[in-house]
Motif scaffolding. Structure first.
Motif, PDB file in Angstrom:
ATOM      1  N   VAL A  13      54.327  41.883 -18.191  1.00 45.99           N
ATOM      2  CA  VAL A  13      55.337  41.265 -19.054  1.00 45.99           C
ATOM      3  C   VAL A  13      56.741  41.490 -18.488  1.00 45.99           C
ATOM      4  N   GLY A  14      57.000  42.699 -18.027  1.00 47.57           N
ATOM      5  CA  GLY A  14      58.321  43.011 -17.467  1.00 47.57           C
ATOM      6  C   GLY A  14      58.649  42.168 -16.257  1.00 47.57           C
ATOM      7  N   ALA A  15      57.657  41.983 -15.380  1.00 46.80           N
ATOM      8  CA  ALA A  15      57.882  41.164 -14.194  1.00 46.80           C
ATOM      9  C   ALA A  15      58.220  39.729 -14.584  1.00 46.80           C
ATOM     10  N   GLY A  16      57.485  39.189 -15.556  1.00 37.75           N
ATOM     11  CA  GLY A  16      57.757  37.820 -16.011  1.00 37.75           C
ATOM     12  C   GLY A  16      59.141  37.673 -16.601  1.00 37.75           C
ATOM     13  N   VAL A  17      59.541  38.660 -17.415  1.00 33.49           N
ATOM     14  CA  VAL A  17      60.866  38.616 -18.035  1.00 33.49           C
ATOM     15  C   VAL A  17      61.967  38.713 -16.974  1.00 33.49           C
ATOM     16  N   ALA A  18      61.809  39.633 -16.014  1.00 40.74           N
ATOM     17  CA  ALA A  18      62.818  39.809 -14.966  1.00 40.74           C
ATOM     18  C   ALA A  18      62.966  38.532 -14.139  1.00 40.74           C
ATOM     19  N   ILE A  19      61.857  37.917 -13.785  1.00 37.21           N
ATOM     20  CA  ILE A  19      61.912  36.678 -13.002  1.00 37.21           C
ATOM     21  C   ILE A  19      62.577  35.565 -13.807  1.00 37.21           C
ATOM     22  N   GLY A 131      66.027  43.695 -12.190  1.00 39.62           N
ATOM     23  CA  GLY A 131      64.715  44.328 -12.071  1.00 39.62           C
ATOM     24  C   GLY A 131      64.690  45.724 -12.674  1.00 39.62           C
ATOM     25  N   ILE A 132      65.740  46.510 -12.390  1.00 45.75           N
ATOM     26  CA  ILE A 132      65.795  47.893 -12.884  1.00 45.75           C
ATOM     27  C   ILE A 132      66.032  47.922 -14.390  1.00 45.75           C
ATOM     28  N   LEU A 133      66.943  47.068 -14.899  1.00 44.99           N
ATOM     29  CA  LEU A 133      67.231  47.063 -16.336  1.00 44.99           C
ATOM     30  C   LEU A 133      66.016  46.654 -17.156  1.00 44.99           C
ATOM     31  N   VAL A 134      65.288  45.672 -16.692  1.00 43.18           N
ATOM     32  CA  VAL A 134      64.081  45.258 -17.415  1.00 43.18           C
ATOM     33  C   VAL A 134      63.059  46.397 -17.417  1.00 43.18           C
ATOM     34  N   ALA A 135      62.939  47.095 -16.295  1.00 42.94           N
ATOM     35  CA  ALA A 135      62.023  48.238 -16.240  1.00 42.94           C
ATOM     36  C   ALA A 135      62.466  49.338 -17.201  1.00 42.94           C
ATOM     37  N   PHE A 136      63.784  49.569 -17.294  1.00 45.33           N
ATOM     38  CA  PHE A 136      64.315  50.562 -18.221  1.00 45.33           C
ATOM     39  C   PHE A 136      63.917  50.213 -19.653  1.00 45.33           C
TER      40      PHE A 136
END
Length: 335
Positions: A13-19, A131-136
């Motif tokens: 989900v995070g990867a999709g949101v970041a992209i 990328g980092i903020l979405v992971a946070f």
């Protein structure tokens, strides 16, 4: 049947949101934001935050060194080799090895573009930050492992009871058909429980999580003592009065493994047993001497067993294994 873990779901989900965010901002190589998000999501919140910082640092370093190398030596395969020979040792020296994959992504983008200007720099920094903020955000919540830890606690305590009772059976009758599987189970469960408790601390850092880790440390030390006294118990003759006395003590101790703290009661019982042993006549032969030595060794080790638990009871109590509520906290067991 395969299962999808919580970390896998967050990564996907995070990867999709970041992209999606990077693409909506019309950034080049927007898929890189998703890759960085995946790289920054770890098993624990603490390790994720540490990794995120390393990836940001190494990405910026890779961006700066790439700018210097490519602009001075051109965009050639051999300059990639030179760049990596310089960049990777620098990152290792800064103890930021976890960031090497993210830096490699940035370097590949720059090599593909074949030029570097302020637009490219801002683009790459945008990918990194997104990328980092979405992971946070994805790592801001970590599920608690309290139920799993309480289950480990329950199973370990049940095995402690079984081990003590089997010792008592051997002392009473001189034989037992016990296969000892609880010994291997307990050692494995304690190891697994400590790992889960440590992850829980890194995710939540609350006093209850720390108390649970201390609890399993305590059980590990107690289990080592139980393993040490087993050969001694096997050397005692079941026909002697002391063996029956110790068997009764072990049976009571097994029954006392429940919420609360009664270590002082059993410490006093041990002192009483020790006084009774001293009042008995001196050994007259080798067998009696060895028996007396075994008795004193048993008393000393069991005293250590109880003192370890008593020391833990002075600290903040851990959740009761029989309490299914997540709000009620108390000392897990007395012995």
């Amino acid at each position: 049947m395969f299962k999808i873990g919580y970390r896998t779901i967050k990564s996907a989900v995070g990867a999709g949101v970041a992209i999606a965010i990077a693409q909506s901002l019309h950034l080049d190589f927007y898929a890189g934001a998703g890759i960085i998000t995946i790289l920054c999501i770890k098993q624990t919140r603490k390790s994720s935050y540490e990794t995120a910082w390393e990836r940001f640092l190494t990405s910026v370093i890779g961006l700066i060194i790439s700018w210097l190398i490519f602009e001075n030596f051109g965009y050639h395969p051999w300059t990639i080799t030179l760049l990596l020979l310089i960049t990777f040792p620098v990152m290792v020296g800064l103890k930021a090895k976890e960031g090497i994959p993210a830096a490699s992504v940035i370097i590949s983008h720059l090599y593909t573009l074949q030029h570097i200007d302020w637009h490219v720099i801002v683009n790459e920094l945008g990918i990194i930050v997104i990328g980092i903020l979405v992971a946070f955000i994805a790592n801001s919540y970590m599920p608690s492992s309290e139920k799993k830890l309480l289950e480990y606690q329950r199973k370990i305590e049940q095995n402690f009871k079984r081990i003590f009772r089997e010792m008592a059976i051997y002392l009473r009758y001189g034989e037992s058909n016990w296969d000892g599987k609880e010994l291997m189970e307990t050692a494995e469960w304690i190891k697994e429980a400590k790992e889960v408790a440590l992850h829980n601390i890194e995710n939540h850092s609350a006093e209850e999580e720390k108390a649970m880790y201390r609890y399993f440390q305590m059980r590990e030390k107690q289990f080592e003592i139980m393993e040490r006294i087993m050969p001694t118990v096997s050397m005692l003759n079941h026909t002697c009065d002391q063996s029956q006395q110790i068997a009764g003590f072990l049976e009571e101790l097994a029954d006392a493994i429940h919420p609360g703290n009664t270590a002082d009661i059993y410490l006093e019982r041990l002192e009483q047993m020790k006084r009774e042993f001293r009042e008995q006549p001196l050994p007259v032969d080798r067998i009696e001497f060895e028996t007396r030595a075994c008795l004193y060794f048993f008393v000393g080790e069991m005293k250590r067993y109880l003192i370890i638990k008593k020391a833990l009871s002075k600290k903040k109590a851990t959740p009761d294994s029989s309490d299914k509520s997540t709000t009620k906290k108390m000392d897990p067991s007395p012995n």
